[in-house]
Design an enzyme around this catalytic site. Structure first.
Site, PDB file in Angstrom:
ATOM      1  N   GLU A  23     -28.078  29.156 -12.715  1.00  0.00           N
ATOM      2  CA  GLU A  23     -27.137  28.844 -13.806  1.00  0.00           C
ATOM      3  C   GLU A  23     -27.516  29.834 -15.076  1.00  0.00           C
ATOM      4  O   GLU A  23     -28.610  29.568 -15.265  1.00  0.00           O
ATOM      5  CB  GLU A  23     -27.157  27.462 -14.110  1.00  0.00           C
ATOM      6  CG  GLU A  23     -26.123  27.119 -15.155  1.00  0.00           C
ATOM      7  CD  GLU A  23     -26.378  25.629 -15.685  1.00  0.00           C
ATOM      8  OE1 GLU A  23     -25.586  24.699 -14.819  1.00  0.00           O
ATOM      9  OE2 GLU A  23     -26.977  25.284 -16.547  1.00  0.00           O
ATOM     10  N   GLY A 115     -16.950  17.146 -18.493  1.00  0.00           N
ATOM     11  CA  GLY A 115     -17.581  17.688 -19.527  1.00  0.00           C
ATOM     12  C   GLY A 115     -17.987  16.715 -20.433  1.00  0.00           C
ATOM     13  O   GLY A 115     -17.756  15.302 -20.332  1.00  0.00           O
ATOM     14  N   ASP A 116     -18.923  17.011 -21.508  1.00  0.00           N
ATOM     15  CA  ASP A 116     -19.349  16.168 -22.360  1.00  0.00           C
ATOM     16  C   ASP A 116     -18.690  15.735 -23.530  1.00  0.00           C
ATOM     17  O   ASP A 116     -17.792  16.723 -24.077  1.00  0.00           O
ATOM     18  CB  ASP A 116     -21.017  16.686 -22.850  1.00  0.00           C
ATOM     19  CG  ASP A 116     -21.810  16.732 -21.688  1.00  0.00           C
ATOM     20  OD1 ASP A 116     -21.790  15.957 -20.902  1.00  0.00           O
ATOM     21  OD2 ASP A 116     -22.637  17.793 -21.978  1.00  0.00           O
ATOM     22  N   TYR A 150     -25.042  13.686  -9.139  1.00  0.00           N
ATOM     23  CA  TYR A 150     -26.335  12.982 -10.119  1.00  0.00           C
ATOM     24  C   TYR A 150     -27.178  12.304  -9.076  1.00  0.00           C
ATOM     25  O   TYR A 150     -26.794  11.035  -8.707  1.00  0.00           O
ATOM     26  CB  TYR A 150     -25.647  12.115 -11.112  1.00  0.00           C
ATOM     27  CG  TYR A 150     -24.929  12.775 -12.639  1.00  0.00           C
ATOM     28  CD1 TYR A 150     -25.760  13.159 -13.578  1.00  0.00           C
ATOM     29  CD2 TYR A 150     -23.839  13.316 -12.193  1.00  0.00           C
ATOM     30  CE1 TYR A 150     -24.964  13.762 -14.486  1.00  0.00           C
ATOM     31  CE2 TYR A 150     -23.088  13.968 -13.254  1.00  0.00           C
ATOM     32  CZ  TYR A 150     -23.657  14.365 -14.285  1.00  0.00           C
ATOM     33  OH  TYR A 150     -23.133  14.905 -15.503  1.00  0.00           O
ATOM     34  N   LYS A 170     -14.111  12.969  -5.901  1.00  0.00           N
ATOM     35  CA  LYS A 170     -14.196  14.219  -5.874  1.00  0.00           C
ATOM     36  C   LYS A 170     -14.177  15.116  -4.848  1.00  0.00           C
ATOM     37  O   LYS A 170     -13.426  16.143  -4.720  1.00  0.00           O
ATOM     38  CB  LYS A 170     -15.498  14.528  -7.001  1.00  0.00           C
ATOM     39  CG  LYS A 170     -15.405  15.768  -7.719  1.00  0.00           C
ATOM     40  CD  LYS A 170     -16.814  15.881  -8.280  1.00  0.00           C
ATOM     41  CE  LYS A 170     -17.284  15.127  -9.357  1.00  0.00           C
ATOM     42  NZ  LYS A 170     -18.393  15.198  -9.843  1.00  0.00           N
ATOM     43  N   GLN A 181     -27.178  17.598 -10.908  1.00  0.00           N
ATOM     44  CA  GLN A 181     -27.821  17.481 -12.173  1.00  0.00           C
ATOM     45  C   GLN A 181     -29.404  17.659 -11.914  1.00  0.00           C
ATOM     46  O   GLN A 181     -29.956  17.610 -10.459  1.00  0.00           O
ATOM     47  CB  GLN A 181     -27.834  16.446 -12.642  1.00  0.00           C
ATOM     48  CG  GLN A 181     -28.331  16.199 -14.177  1.00  0.00           C
ATOM     49  CD  GLN A 181     -27.888  17.227 -15.027  1.00  0.00           C
ATOM     50  OE1 GLN A 181     -28.761  18.471 -15.142  1.00  0.00           O
ATOM     51  NE2 GLN A 181     -26.906  17.105 -15.790  1.00  0.00           N
TER      52      GLN A 181
END
Length: 292
Positions: A23, A115-116, A150, A170, A181
């Protein structure tokens, strides 16, 4: 190439080994895109299977730094890239525009995220959950869509059971593979993997690994994502907190140990959070690529 092909034994892209990916993050909107080129070249020289690019602050469409970085990875260095795309920053029209521009740049892969949320920015509401965005992308494009997961439960989930149920939504919406994560306790990942199997989630799951290079940054990330800190990990941070070079080397060694154990346990893939640090990416790659 669709990234899902890397995990598919029936695909010509399948190599019969653990998938290894990175990433990276784009520069800020007011920073020239060229500022990242040197680091990008060094990181791409490690030859991961693909590189995902986090969602930058540049908005949607052609102005998005994420797309610019992903395009260079794809078209200059010949490494498959996946662009992050979020619900909170994008309307349906924004997503349609992004789809068009990604296609124009030969990018075939998207990591769909909620998204945060930020108190300073009004979120878009066309897509409330990553599963909504995933379903829209699958129905309206031919992109390969990945999702996030997560291992130690999303911080906003009411329970681990609810979190797994949402993850199943999902996958049912069309996510072909998952990227986890960060975590520092492999046993937590193994428990999570068992829970996904029991829930009927059968898509490949890559383990997200972040090497410790800076105590404050790790503490901030842990606060944001809820990852637990094993005693062994805490001892490393404490011992080398005032010795940045030693902390970096100890953090790299801890990450390598994590990755070796994950590979030995049959993990589908390793997703390395490089933090745009070529030195860290190279050191870890040199150690683990021969083991994949």
């Amino acid at each position: 190439m669709k990234i899902r092909e890397l995990f598919d034994p029936k695909s010509t892209a399948y190599a019969g080994r653990t998938v290894y990916s990175f990433e990276m993050f784009p520069p800020k909107r007011d920073t020239p895109i060229e500022s990242i080129y040197g680091k990008m070249e060094e990181i791409c020289a490690c030859k991961p299977d693909f590189i995902s690019v986090t969602y930058g602050a540049g908005g949607s469409g052609a102005d998005n730094q994420t797309i610019k970085v992903a395009s260079r990875i794809q078209n200059t260095y010949g490494i498959e890239s996946a662009a992050h795309l979020t619900c909170v920053r994008n309307s349906r029209e924004d997503v349609d525009e992004t789809i068009r521009i990604l296609k124009d740049n030969n990018i075939e892969n998207i990591l769909a995220l909620r998204g945060d949320r930020s108190p300073d920015v009004e979120p878009k509401t066309d897509f409330l959950h990553a599963s909504d965005l995933t379903a829209y992308l699958v129905a309206n494009s031919d992109f390969d869509v990945a999702g996030a997961c997560y291992p130690e439960t999303h911080m906003e989930a009411a329970s681990p059971v609810e979190d797994i149920r949402n993850l199943k939504k999902k996958v049912d919406a069309g996510a072909t593979h998952l990227i986890s994560q960060l975590f520092f306790d492999n046993e937590a990942f193994y428990r999570f993997r068992e829970s996904t199997e029991l829930a009927g989630i059968s898509v490949p799951i890559e383990a997200g690994i972040m090497p410790v290079t800076n105590v404050k940054s790790i503490e901030r990330m842990v606060t944001m994502c809820g990852a637990s800190l094993p005693a062994k990990f805490t001892r490393i941070m404490t011992k080398y907190a005032d010795k940045p070079d030693s902390l970096r080397e100890a953090g790299i060694a801890y990450a390598i140990e994590q990755i070796i154990d994950l590979i030995a346990s049959g993990v589908d893939g390793i997703h390395l959070y490089t933090m745009n640090n070529p030195y860290v990416a190279r050191k870890i790659s040199d150690a683990i690529v021969p083991l994949l």
